[in-house]
Design a protein around this motif. Structure first.
Motif, PDB file in Angstrom:
ATOM      1  N   SER A   1       0.831  -1.199   0.000  1.00  0.00           N
ATOM      2  CA  SER A   1       0.000   0.000   0.000  1.00  0.00           C
ATOM      3  C   SER A   1       0.871   1.256   0.000  1.00  0.00           C
ATOM      4  O   SER A   1       0.611   2.200  -0.750  1.00  0.00           O
ATOM      5  N   LEU A   2       1.916   1.261   0.808  1.00  0.00           N
ATOM      6  CA  LEU A   2       2.816   2.411   0.868  1.00  0.00           C
ATOM      7  C   LEU A   2       3.581   2.582  -0.442  1.00  0.00           C
ATOM      8  O   LEU A   2       3.765   3.710  -0.918  1.00  0.00           O
ATOM      9  N   LEU A   3       4.010   1.484  -1.032  1.00  0.00           N
ATOM     10  CA  LEU A   3       4.741   1.559  -2.297  1.00  0.00           C
ATOM     11  C   LEU A   3       3.831   2.062  -3.417  1.00  0.00           C
ATOM     12  O   LEU A   3       4.221   2.889  -4.232  1.00  0.00           O
ATOM     13  N   HIS A   4       2.614   1.564  -3.444  1.00  0.00           N
ATOM     14  CA  HIS A   4       1.660   1.982  -4.468  1.00  0.00           C
ATOM     15  C   HIS A   4       1.323   3.463  -4.314  1.00  0.00           C
ATOM     16  O   HIS A   4       1.261   4.203  -5.302  1.00  0.00           O
ATOM     17  N   ALA A   5       1.139   3.911  -3.067  1.00  0.00           N
ATOM     18  CA  ALA A   5       0.843   5.326  -2.809  1.00  0.00           C
ATOM     19  C   ALA A   5       1.997   6.225  -3.243  1.00  0.00           C
ATOM     20  O   ALA A   5       1.786   7.385  -3.596  1.00  0.00           O
TER      21      ALA A   5
ATOM     22  N   ARG B   1       4.989   0.744  -9.180  1.00  0.00           N
ATOM     23  CA  ARG B   1       4.191  -0.366  -9.687  1.00  0.00           C
ATOM     24  C   ARG B   1       5.070  -1.597  -9.723  1.00  0.00           C
ATOM     25  O   ARG B   1       6.266  -1.518 -10.044  1.00  0.00           O
ATOM     26  N   TYR B   2       4.489  -2.745  -9.426  1.00  0.00           N
ATOM     27  CA  TYR B   2       5.260  -3.959  -9.190  1.00  0.00           C
ATOM     28  C   TYR B   2       4.395  -5.181  -9.420  1.00  0.00           C
ATOM     29  O   TYR B   2       3.178  -5.074  -9.609  1.00  0.00           O
TER      30      TYR B   2
ATOM     31  N   VAL C   1      12.932   0.495   0.022  1.00  0.00           N
ATOM     32  CA  VAL C   1      12.559   0.003  -1.311  1.00  0.00           C
ATOM     33  C   VAL C   1      12.536   1.160  -2.305  1.00  0.00           C
ATOM     34  O   VAL C   1      13.069   1.042  -3.420  1.00  0.00           O
ATOM     35  N   LYS C   2      11.963   2.287  -1.925  1.00  0.00           N
ATOM     36  CA  LYS C   2      11.898   3.440  -2.834  1.00  0.00           C
ATOM     37  C   LYS C   2      13.294   3.904  -3.239  1.00  0.00           C
ATOM     38  O   LYS C   2      13.536   4.190  -4.413  1.00  0.00           O
TER      39      LYS C   2
ATOM     40  N   VAL D   1       7.954  -7.728  -6.723  1.00  0.00           N
ATOM     41  CA  VAL D   1       8.986  -7.823  -7.760  1.00  0.00           C
ATOM     42  C   VAL D   1       8.898  -6.622  -8.697  1.00  0.00           C
ATOM     43  O   VAL D   1       7.835  -6.325  -9.237  1.00  0.00           O
ATOM     44  N   PHE D   2      10.032  -5.963  -8.864  1.00  0.00           N
ATOM     45  CA  PHE D   2      10.182  -4.897  -9.855  1.00  0.00           C
ATOM     46  C   PHE D   2      11.043  -5.504 -10.961  1.00  0.00           C
ATOM     47  O   PHE D   2      12.268  -5.437 -10.919  1.00  0.00           O
ATOM     48  N   ARG D   3      10.399  -6.141 -11.912  1.00  0.00           N
ATOM     49  CA  ARG D   3      11.108  -6.944 -12.907  1.00  0.00           C
ATOM     50  C   ARG D   3      12.046  -6.149 -13.822  1.00  0.00           C
ATOM     51  O   ARG D   3      13.188  -6.542 -13.998  1.00  0.00           O
ATOM     52  N   PRO D   4      11.625  -5.020 -14.392  1.00  0.00           N
ATOM     53  CA  PRO D   4      12.520  -4.328 -15.336  1.00  0.00           C
ATOM     54  C   PRO D   4      13.829  -3.867 -14.702  1.00  0.00           C
ATOM     55  O   PRO D   4      14.860  -3.841 -15.360  1.00  0.00           O
TER      56      PRO D   4
END
Length: 157
Positions: A44-48, A52-53, A143-144, A70-73
């Motif tokens: 939720s925090l990452l999406h806010a 995108r993952y 993560v950010k 997972v952040f594939r690219p």
């Protein structure tokens, strides 16, 4: 007229089951392997934050293991490890029932975690592991920063 159903037989674990009782079996079957509270909060925090993952995805197609986020690219894999299942040095308390089984089980989980980290690192992935008890806000910041750093590296190429 309705027919009465026969009373169930006394509970017995299926042949080869690890469960030592009906209550243990119910408890173990109720454990989630994805969408846990710590995962949902972090996502939720990452999406806010506009990230995108993929959720519960295999970082490497040849690997049977999935990462929580997972952040594939940009090749970033995030794992949120449960204190019990992954042997948290701070919170893990070995069960008193069937201690040999649990010591081996948790040991295998920890060994698999290290193997996963090594295989992903060899393939050029950045692995981020967090314990379920870590504050989600702190994890999200890490993560950010990692995602931004990996993106800037890709843009320079």
């Amino acid at each position: 007229m309705s027919q009465e159903k026969p009373l169930p037989e006394p509970w017995a674990p299926p042949a080869g089951s690890w469960a030592s009782s009906a209550a243990n079996r119910r408890s173990m079957l109720g454990n989630r392997n994805r969408d846990t509270s710590p995962e949902l909060l972090l996502r939720s925090l990452l999406h806010a934050a506009g990230l995108r993952y993929r959720v519960a995805a295999k970082p490497l197609p040849s690997m049977r293991r999935t990462a929580d986020v997972v952040f594939r690219p940009i090749r970033v894999a995030v794992f949120i490890d449960g204190c019990f299942w992954h042997g948290c040095p701070q919170h893990f308390v070995p069960p008193k029932t069937n201690p040999d089984y649990w010591r081996d089980k948790i040991g295998r989980n920890m060994q698999r975690d290290r193997d996963t980290d090594e295989r992903l690192a060899e393939a050029g992935w950045q692995v981020l592991r967090f314990w379920e008890h870590q504050p989600a806000e702190e994890c999200a910041e890490i993560v950010k920063v990692a995602v931004a750093a990996r993106r800037s590296i890709l843009l320079k190429r």
